[in-house]
Design an enzyme around this catalytic site. Structure first.
Site: not given
Length: 721
Positions: A698, A591, A666
């Site tokens: 995600h 991320s 995602d």
């Protein structure tokens, strides 16, 4: 051979032999839950201050139950309700009404986004042992009225109220429509970034219900293909405001239960964000927090929902941004407790009902990290803080005058508390890098431990059979700052040898990865890598949290500049250590961490030999408004801040080995980010490895996904570093 030499030889032989006899951790063990810890799920202290309940799972009957325990003796007194007795699917959550005569049980729960869920709910009457299905449909956020005789919930973007005495349900709003109007539930970006889902509130007598309406009509749509198993993929379309684009228009309404009338509350200046609403101790007075788009101008209003009168009570402004919290707490006289970073560190303040500062309760060069509540009987406030070092957490009590501060926890590590309703007891959850989660019952007056509740000694004993290296905490001086660091070395570490280093980081604003707490799944992976001869290091650079506002907010308008500089310089300094092979330093992250590792392998191409980026942001232009603009303002206002720190603009600098990973579904960091970086790398004829996980979000998990993912990453590290 001299006797001393023989003894030394025998000692070394048995040390090496004992190490050799220990097992190495495997990926299968990590991702099959072999090292899972025991805990206490859905802990709820009862109003009598003597008992509490937890949610338990019975593997034999494959059912869940809400069980009642005595604080003092820790004896289980009874089972309040069990799913198998009701012939329903095991419930995954529960909540009491205010007088604890009814329970709300959640079954068949399914996730929508990170925090939002749909489920079927039952109301269970504790006295009659009868259960009633709230609605035939799956619903969202059912919440008891204070009296417990009504239930408000949301279905298909509209608010309903069910009278539990008559079993009659009425519909409060009718204009709810997918991807257009949402009543009482937050939109995607509020849920993700302001971290709440339920956007309606009962007043303290249950006579009023206030709610936020989200008009998403002008918010741009984002679409994702969901491949599934069918001949043609389906498309998921939802409203997602990217930086600089339109957000939902928000407005505030109040529904009067007796008159059945809905009133629009006239807030000043058409607020851009309404991140929090909460009724005060006055029956008809609602507190409302509003923010401007830059999120550096916060207003607290008191709204009389009967008279439609609004009064500004408090305003805070910053040159950078203000973090919204859940710490607003009202006292009986409607004065309130509030946390703020306005003096450079997060502390607790006491304001009068009219908004005048009465007292700054806590002070010091440390952070209040959690606010547990206020006990009106002894006038004590309970909180968690970093007073014992930024990597540790302790629980404290202090009175309303800011005097008689008491440290209630004794062990150094991470402590967090769940207090009984009357604050007589608290259950402390403690862990450190060496001690897994340990739950104890403690006396709130002095913090003394009364009884053990749950420990993980069995896991600790199990780990004795494995090669486990210590996580060593220290600091490293980088770019003029003492940065927190941990390091895991191979179990047979020899300072005369040189080792490859894998750096891990996240580095997002206000985050912390260097913390004295028990292992995550990644920590076990790092142990596996250490057993293969790697040193693993994590450093929290500038922009991370719990070391003051200046340290955290230095990255304002330039995400990816100072954080990347710190990781590159730290790698250079690690490379000067005699036991580090400076030509074999790698970095990875997920991320924001993927954004970081991408930038590091590109901007630090002469420093890092390899990098792994999982679900990375590659341009903040692709990410959502609330998060991105909080730290960067809009792309229209700050184009250079966006572009000078985007990996997309440095793809030509790639030299090392690079693995790029993303989930195709995602909804948070869209796969668009990786696709754009792939395009740039291809355009510059840069060779790299990549993997797309179909229909994974995600978190990239489910089935064998994590096992396959970490096997891929492990193989890549062994081949590249």
């Amino acid at each position: 051979m001299r006797k001393s030499t023989i003894v030394l030889f025998i000692t070394i032989f048995y040390t090496v032999f004992s190490v050799a006899q220990k097992k190495d951790i495997t990926l299968n063990e990590i991702w099959s839950g072999e090292f899972r810890t025991n805990g206490m799920d859905a802990l709820h202290g009862l109003n009598n201050d003597k008992e509490y309940t937890v949610l338990n799972w019975d593997a034999a009957t494959r059912s869940t139950s809400v069980d009642l325990y005595d604080y003092e003796s820790q004896v289980k007194k009874k089972t309040i309700v069990k799913s198998s007795d009701l012939n329903i699917i095991p419930f995954s959550d529960y909540s009491f009404n205010q007088n604890e005569e009814k329970l709300l049980l959640a079954t068949e729960m399914e996730s929508i986004y990170r925090r939002s869920t749909l489920a079927k709910y039952y109301v269970y009457d504790v006295k009659t042992s009868k259960s009633t299905l709230v609605d035939d449909r799956k619903i969202q956020e059912p919440t008891f009225s204070p009296s417990g005789d009504a239930l408000a919930f949301v279905c298909d973007n509209n608010i309903y109220i069910k009278n539990l005495n008559t079993n009659i349900t009425i519909q409060i709003t009718t204009d709810g429509e997918k991807n257009k109007i949402i009543n009482g539930i937050t939109d995607w970006v509020y849920e993700e970034e302001f971290e709440f889902v339920r956007a309606f509130e009962w007043n303290k007598t249950g006579t009023q219900l206030s709610y936020i309406k989200f008009d998403e009509t002008n918010v741009p749509e984002f679409s994702m293909d969901v491949y599934g198993q069918d001949l043609y993929p389906q498309q998921q379309v939802f409203k997602y405001p990217k930086a600089g684009e339109n957000n939902s228009e928000v407005s505030l309404y109040n529904y009067n239960i007796s008159s059945k009338e809905t009133l629009k509350i006239d807030l000043p200046n058409s607020p851009y964000y309404i991140p929090r609403i909460k009724f005060t101790e006055e029956e008809n007075v609602l507190s409302v927090q509003t923010l401007n788009r830059h999120q550096n101008d916060l207003n607290l209003y008191f709204c009389d929902v009967e008279m439609n009168q609004v009064k500004l009570v408090l305003n805070e402004k910053e040159d950078t941004y203000i973090d919204v919290t859940n710490n607003l707490t009202f006292l009986n006289d409607n004065s309130f407790l509030w946390t703020s970073e306005k003096n450079g560190h997060n502390h607790i303040y006491h304001y009068s009902a009219s908004g005048n500062l009465k007292k700054q309760i806590t002070k010091g060069l440390w952070e209040v990290t959690d606010f547990y509540g206020y006990n009106s009987k002894d006038k004590n406030i309970y909180y968690q803080s970093t007073e014992n070092g930024s990597i540790n957490r302790d629980v404290y009590a202090i009175n309303l005058k800011g005097k008689n501060k008491t440290r209630l926890t004794k062990n150094t590590g991470t402590n967090s508390a769940t207090f009984s309703a009357g604050y007589t007891y608290f259950i402390n959850r403690f862990s450190s890098a060496k001690i897994p989660y340990h739950y104890t019952l403690n006396n709130t007056r002095n913090g003394m431990e009364i009884k053990d509740i749950v420990d993980n000694n069995q896991l600790l004993n199990k780990l004795k059979d494995y090669s486990i290296s210590n996580k060593e905490f220290s600091t490293i001086k980088v770019n003029g700052n003492d940065l927190n660091m941990w390091m895991i070395k191979p179990i047979d570490f020899d300072s005369q040898k040189q080792y490859p280093v894998l750096m891990y980081q996240y580095s997002g604003p206000g985050s912390q990865e260097v913390a004295n707490r028990w292992h995550s799944a990644n920590d076990y992976w790092y142990q596996l890598l250490a057993s293969k001869g790697y040193i693993v290091v994590c450093i929290d650079g500038r922009g991370t949290g719990f070391k003051g506002a200046d340290f955290k907010k230095v990255t304002y308008k330039e995400l990816g500049k100072y954080e990347v500089e710190d990781q590159i310089q730290a790698a250079k300094q690690l490379g000067t250590l005699s036991y580090v092979d400076e030509n074999r330093i790698g970095i990875w992250g997920w991320s924001f961490g993927g954004f970081m590792s991408s930038n590091c392998i590109l901007k630090g191409s002469d420093v890092f030999k390899m990098a792994i980026a999982v679900a990375p942001v590659t341009s903040w232009r692709f990410y959502d408004t609330i998060y991105t603009e909080r730290y960067m303002q809009t792309p229209q206002e700050n184009p250079t801040g966006y572009d000078l720190n985007s990996p997309l603009n440095f793809a030509d600098q790639l030299k090392g080995k690079f693995l790029l990973i993303h989930g195709s579904a995602d909804d948070n960091v869209h796969v668009q980010n990786s696709m754009q970086l792939i395009n740039q790398l291809v355009n510059h004829n840069k060779q790299f490895d990549w993997a797309i996980y179909p229909d994974k979000n995600h978190g990239i998990y489910g089935g064998n996904t994590r096992l396959q993912l970490y096997t891929k990453m492990t193989n890549f590290i062994e081949q590249s570093l």
